[in-house]
Design an enzyme around this catalytic site. Sequence first.
Site, mmCIF file in Angstrom:
data_model
loop_
_atom_site.group_PDB
_atom_site.id
_atom_site.type_symbol
_atom_site.label_atom_id
_atom_site.label_comp_id
_atom_site.label_asym_id
_atom_site.label_seq_id
_atom_site.Cartn_x
_atom_site.Cartn_y
_atom_site.Cartn_z
ATOM 1 N N PHE A 111 0.691 -1.385 0.100
ATOM 2 C CA PHE A 111 0.000 -0.053 -0.125
ATOM 3 C C PHE A 111 0.770 1.355 0.099
ATOM 4 O O PHE A 111 0.300 2.238 -0.561
ATOM 5 C CB PHE A 111 -1.118 -0.027 1.179
ATOM 6 C CG PHE A 111 -0.768 0.706 2.385
ATOM 7 C CD1 PHE A 111 -1.311 2.014 2.409
ATOM 8 C CD2 PHE A 111 -0.008 0.524 3.295
ATOM 9 C CE1 PHE A 111 -0.774 3.046 3.421
ATOM 10 C CE2 PHE A 111 0.307 1.361 4.200
ATOM 11 C CZ PHE A 111 -0.020 2.634 4.700
ATOM 12 N N LYS A 112 2.088 1.175 0.355
ATOM 13 C CA LYS A 112 2.927 2.531 0.428
ATOM 14 C C LYS A 112 3.062 2.980 -0.950
ATOM 15 O O LYS A 112 3.273 4.148 -0.997
ATOM 16 C CB LYS A 112 4.553 2.034 0.890
ATOM 17 C CG LYS A 112 4.550 1.647 2.109
ATOM 18 C CD LYS A 112 4.058 2.261 3.420
ATOM 19 C CE LYS A 112 4.279 1.758 4.772
ATOM 20 N NZ LYS A 112 3.724 0.616 5.052
ATOM 21 N N ASP A 113 2.667 2.340 -1.924
ATOM 22 C CA ASP A 113 2.857 2.717 -3.242
ATOM 23 C C ASP A 113 1.799 3.753 -3.780
ATOM 24 O O ASP A 113 1.830 4.510 -4.583
ATOM 25 C CB ASP A 113 2.598 1.561 -4.416
ATOM 26 C CG ASP A 113 3.645 0.632 -4.528
ATOM 27 O OD1 ASP A 113 4.963 1.021 -4.539
ATOM 28 O OD2 ASP A 113 3.531 -0.580 -4.806
ATOM 29 N N LEU A 116 3.592 6.971 -2.472
ATOM 30 C CA LEU A 116 5.049 6.983 -2.928
ATOM 31 C C LEU A 116 5.134 7.043 -4.368
ATOM 32 O O LEU A 116 6.034 7.460 -4.856
ATOM 33 C CB LEU A 116 5.716 5.818 -2.064
ATOM 34 C CG LEU A 116 6.348 6.102 -0.749
ATOM 35 C CD1 LEU A 116 6.821 5.044 -0.151
ATOM 36 C CD2 LEU A 116 7.196 7.368 -0.633
#
Length: 496
Positions: A111-113, A116
């Site tokens: 989920f950091k994508d 980011l």
Amino acid sequence: MEILYKSTRSDVAPVKASEAILKGLVEDGGLYVPETIPALDKTIDELSQMTYQQVAYEVMKLYFTDFTEAELKACIEKAYDSKFDTEEIAPLVEADGAYYLELFHGSTIAFKDMALSILPHLLVTSAKKNNVKNEIVILTATSGDTGKAALAGFANVDGIKIIVFYPKNGVSAIQEKQMVTQKGANTHVVGIHGNFDDAQTGVKNLFNDKELAKVMDEAGFQFSSANSINIGRLVPQIVYYVYAYTTLYKEGKLTKGQKMNVVVPTGNFGNILAAFYAKNMGLPIDKLICASNDNKVLFDFFATGEYDKNREFVLTNSPSMDILISSNLERLIYRIAGNDSAKNLAFMTSLSKDGKYVITDEMKSALSDFYGNYATEAETGKTIKDLYEKTGYVIDTHTAVAANVYGKYKADTKDDTVTVIASTASPFKFARSVMNAIDTKYDAMSDFELIDELSKVGNVAIPNAIEEIRTAPVLHKTVCDRTEMEAAVKNFLGIQ
Ligand SMILES: *Cc1c(COP(=O)(O)O)cnc(C)c1O
């Protein structure tokens, strides 16, 4: 309406969004918070006709008010493109009475994508708007997923270098391989002897070191942060809660004004804070269900009003949630303290001195939107297995913590509100833990055999992000002690 950002720890002059994005942290050690949380200015009917990118614009324009429409739209177009393996960007999957919001379709399958992939573009645009001459150095501590997502986002972006510190023995084999194979001459990956909190504390210290800032400036560099404390991370995460709601509404799963609950597997408190902001913007969210693993400092906090990090740090199979200091919680504390920076500062000072603080009863009563619980390792494994056997749907360990806590919530409250579970990683990223949970016979297989097997049992194609690292050479081999982080930074930047 122009939104300015002020500090959670003092009354320093508020700054524009682009400045807050550039700085990451305030000089006083506080976090930037919007002076007010803006309200959505489009109806649910209007939003439900929009693509993910259009919803993203409608949310972000309310926060990044010093960006022009063209600037913001350009950032969004560059971020949410074919890097994602589905046009929906964040699809919902129904399984066993809940909706899994799959936040793992970006370039590093976690989920950091979601944030980011846009932060580098927000940052480059912010630097231009503020006539920044120095080269920006992104400094990040990662519990596994942020690091790779930041590296993927920033690799080969002009005018930016990125340095990632990770706990050498605190991330999964796949996570480590993803990071140390990162290409791009502007990237640097360093393992440290210590846990995630050591890495994070080390990075915070580098940020707050005025001497170092001077030396950096003389050499033509300045730090910025890609960690979830950056407002440029937080705001893009609000988008998918709005999108989830409008998708369910469009599909007739929710009627006008009907509320949904969200369940979020939580570490640094960024993802669930974004849901809290979404609620405060007027999105019909009822409960915010905060799921922890054995590092259940947040569960204890919601139960007692005492935040106490003085406890054993447990390494779990959901390593991105192995965190004892949830940095973004500070933004919630500030808010429930009546947006009072002096009160918040007292709590944060107590946290850094004694490792704990106790909120007042009045503040505690402001937390009634939240429900906290946790899942043990055994419960997490059993949740993966049970869901798979019942529905064929395979979830990763972090998502399983959330699914298990959702089960506890329902048992506790009998609440049957429509519920969205934030699904934060692809099961392929944690294939060993996931396959072991399904059947211990898989234990003997190698990492990539497990991936092939997972593809078969889950009946899903192996994501590109995994295929790529199968044979990629290791490009980053630096490992250091916690005390050597400054030297590692200077060395990479060529500073004496
Ligand atoms: C980072 C991460 C989390 C925790 O999110 P926070 O915003 O830090 O609370 C949960 N699951 C996965 C897979 C993550 O990468």
